[in-house]
Design an enzyme around this catalytic site. Structure first.
Site, PDB file in Angstrom:
ATOM      1  N   ASP A 258       0.833  -1.209   0.000  1.00 47.77           N
ATOM      2  CA  ASP A 258       0.000   0.000   0.000  1.00 47.77           C
ATOM      3  C   ASP A 258       0.866   1.256   0.000  1.00 47.77           C
ATOM      4  OD1 ASP A 258      -2.462  -1.107  -0.140  1.00 47.77           O
ATOM      5  OD2 ASP A 258      -2.971  -0.861   1.970  1.00 47.77           O
TER       6      ASP A 258
ATOM      7  N   TYR B  64      -7.558   4.691  -4.229  1.00 49.45           N
ATOM      8  CA  TYR B  64      -7.046   4.284  -2.908  1.00 49.45           C
ATOM      9  C   TYR B  64      -7.829   4.957  -1.780  1.00 49.45           C
ATOM     10  CZ  TYR B  64      -3.641   3.204   0.727  1.00 49.45           C
ATOM     11  OH  TYR B  64      -3.028   2.740   1.861  1.00 49.45           O
TER      12      TYR B  64
END
Length: 628
Positions: free
Chosen positions: A91, A290
């Site tokens: 991430d 995201y």
């Protein structure tokens, strides 16, 4: 899986995929974790104030017991002779950086690695990011900030939890974000309990030409009744002032995660964690960008593609008519940190939205509606204030006329049912100053002052986001306590530990501190329960991310603070009764009391080994972080 598809690594192996010159594998959350205190010294197995503070000089890490197999896969792949370099594709944020670096170091890998940094899981975005991999050194400061956050949390959590558990002879979980959030709820409930409502009275006059004018508030009913009788006798008002102001309400900003969680709680009744889970699933399905972002703007390079995305999004939600699209009001690269604001993706326009679970579909609708509103026109209206005199007392009325619906028309179209019934604005008569109007009715109205509101998840998230804003230095972007990525988990942990409970209807639940939560805050010193400390941490961690502060300076401050806490904290007088454990029976071994604690029933006699543990079945929704 998305990366492997783009790279052509389609050959499935045990724990990884291979093909086209690439190996693609994954982490399962944090594979490598900070070692517990007993790894540093066996004496720390037993909790004792005499052994505090525990401040490791050389930090030690362990592979998580539940993920040893996957760590072994990664270690083997990293050391394969045909692997010459690695791409960190975890991430794109502080925790993603930490997850990769700890695995890389624990595996003893020395091979060069680069960074894949992206906000969208669409294939084009993945290809583009792979074509422009970043040097790993660009993210060294981010990693340092992540290390400092993890280690400082360990120091505060381990030492404070042991200190207060030993002082009050029962397990007490203390955390540098968790405890101030609990304190907020305890302070709020204390204010509600201490609140004494005060009655007040007003006189309301119904004007013959339309509208209702109200008097000031009276503390005494007799005063209001006297005015009422005078007004009924007089039967008309004199217009003293008629003021008309044109106003405009700008479109809302795009969502960051916290703003989305607040709206989803207010409009849909979702908890912050539910919203994050739905958003994560939508991200993995390539339907949104995201989700763990703290920015509400987009970068300049996104301006050209935005009108097409807005049109596609409208069409996906059956908004067929054309409307003005003001791109520039959502563009501001200087306000974008790690990730831009939350958006639907281009893939979303062609997806079968009806096939999504209801929760995901509703969260996606919120995100889509916010995009369409954010690029819309201002909502314009005229506000009229009418001031009149009757029986020597001033009465005022407010009216509103919508001049241009602007973005609110889109909001109603997209979210109509969720918004509920909207109050119709009052329309006042068009009268001249010094003219007289007849009164068609007059009545006495009784009201009372209201206490502060209980915290809903929406209100608590807002309080976390704005905590200590007054004491934060100028220019700090990440204010408040916690980050968008961690606030939901903090609330869930407080509920899980029995410090907070959710109460209320299905849609509108409030978060209330339990007796256990109130007791913990009562004995907690100010520096641990104050939001100032953790807000100050966030500011300093951001400075470390930017290379403006040395990690060692930050860690020295933390060590000094916890050393002082251990040295100066004593049991509060009278707290024993407050913190008393619930006695549930007599020990069958030794006859002492058996008390209820967090993890089970324990004999109070420390020499006796009687214990009966609670077992909980947990549903774990794990997030898969990927590295190549």
């Amino acid at each position: 899986m998305s990366y492997a598809k783009v790279l052509g690594a389609t050959n499935r192996q045990d724990g990884y995929l291979e093909g086209n010159g690439y190996l693609v594998s994954w982490c399962i959350g944090h594979l490598v974790e900070l070692a517990p205190p007993n790894v540093y010294d066996e004496k720390f197995i037993k909790w004792s104030i005499a052994d505090l503070p525990i401040l490791p000089e050389k930090w030690q890490y362990l592979v998580s017991a539940s993920t040893k197999k996957q760590f072994g896969v990664l270690q083997k792949l990293m050391h394969r002779p045909d692997v010459d370099s690695i791409v960190n594709s975890c991430d794109s944020g502080r925790e993603g950086e930490l997850i990769f670096r700890l695995v890389y170091q624990q595996a003893g890998c020395k091979k060069p690695f680069s960074r894949l940094w992206l906000s969208s899981m669409e294939e084009n975005a993945i290809r583009e990011s792979f074509a422009h991999l970043k040097p790993s050194t660009e993210y060294d400061a981010l990693y340092n900030a992540a290390l400092c956050r993890e280690r400082a949390d360990w120091i505060v959590g381990i030492n404070a939890s042991r200190l207060f558990s030993c002082l009050y002879n029962q397990p007490l979980a203390v955390g540098r974000v968790m405890t101030p959030v609990l304190a907020m709820t305890v302070v709020r409930e204390a204010a509600i309990s201490a609140f004494v409502p005060e009655k007040f009275y007003t006189v309301a006059l119904t004007l013959a030409d339309g509208g209702t004018a109200s008097s000031k508030r009276f503390a005494q009913k007799a005063d209001a009744e006297l005015l009422l009788s005078k007004c009924r006798k007089e039967g008309r008002v004199t217009v003293q002032k008629m003021e008309r102001k044109e106003k405009s309400e700008n479109p809302p900003q795009l969502y960051d995660l916290t703003a989305l969680q607040r709206d989803a709680n207010r409009l849909l009744g979702f908890t912050a964690q539910q919203t994050l889970d739905y958003a994560q699933s939508l991200y993995e399905k390539r339907l949104i960008t995201y989700p763990r972002t703290d920015s509400r703007f987009l970068t300049e390079d996104m301006a050209a593609s935005l009108p097409g995305l807005v049109t596609d999004t409208g069409r996906a939600f059956t908004v067929e008519e054309s409307f003005p699209i003001h791109v520039q009001q959502v563009i501001n690269g200087s306000k974008v940190t790690d990730h831009h604001a939350l958006l639907p993706t281009k893939s979303m326009a062609n997806a079968d939205l009806a096939a999504l679970p209801a929760g995901e579909r509703n969260v996606l609708r919120l995100i889509a509606a916010r995009l369409l509103c954010a690029v819309g026109e201002p909502h314009r209206y005229a506000e009229t204030t009418l001031t009149t005199i009757c029986a020597g007392e001033e009465f005022s009325a407010k009216g509103k006329v919508v001049l241009s619906d602007g973005w609110k028309a889109m909001e109603r179209k997209m979210l109509g049912e969720l918004l509920g019934k909207q109050k119709e604005p009052a329309v006042l008569p068009d009268v001249q100053e010094q003219s007289r109007c007849s009164v068609s009715g007059a009545e006495l109205k009784e009201g009372q002052t209201s206490p502060p509101k209980h915290f809903t998840e929406d209100l608590l998230l807002h309080a976390m986001e704005t905590a200590s804003a007054d004491s934060m230095p100028e220019g700090v972007e990440r204010q408040g306590i916690g980050t968008p990525a961690t606030r939901a988990a903090t609330i869930e942990k407080l509920v899980q530990k029995g410090f907070l409970e959710r109460k209320g209807s299905k849609k509108t639940k409030v978060l209330l501190p339990t007796d256990k939560g109130k007791a913990l805050i009562t004995v907690m010193p100010e520096e641990i329960q104050s939001a100032d400390m953790t807000a100050d941490w966030e500011a300093k961690l951001l400075q470390i991310e930017r290379g403006e502060m040395e990690p060692s300076e930050f860690m020295t401050e933390i060590n000094m603070m916890i050393t002082e806490l251990v040295k100066n904290t004593e049991m509060k007088k009278g707290a024993n009764a407050l913190m008393k454990s619930k006695i549930i029976g007599v020990c069958p071994n030794c006859g002492a009391n058996v008390v209820e604690r967090e993890k089970g029933w324990f004999c109070e006699n420390r020499e006796c080994r009687f214990v009966f543990y609670f077992f909980h079945v947990l549903h774990i929704n794990s997030r898969h972080d990927t590295l190549l």
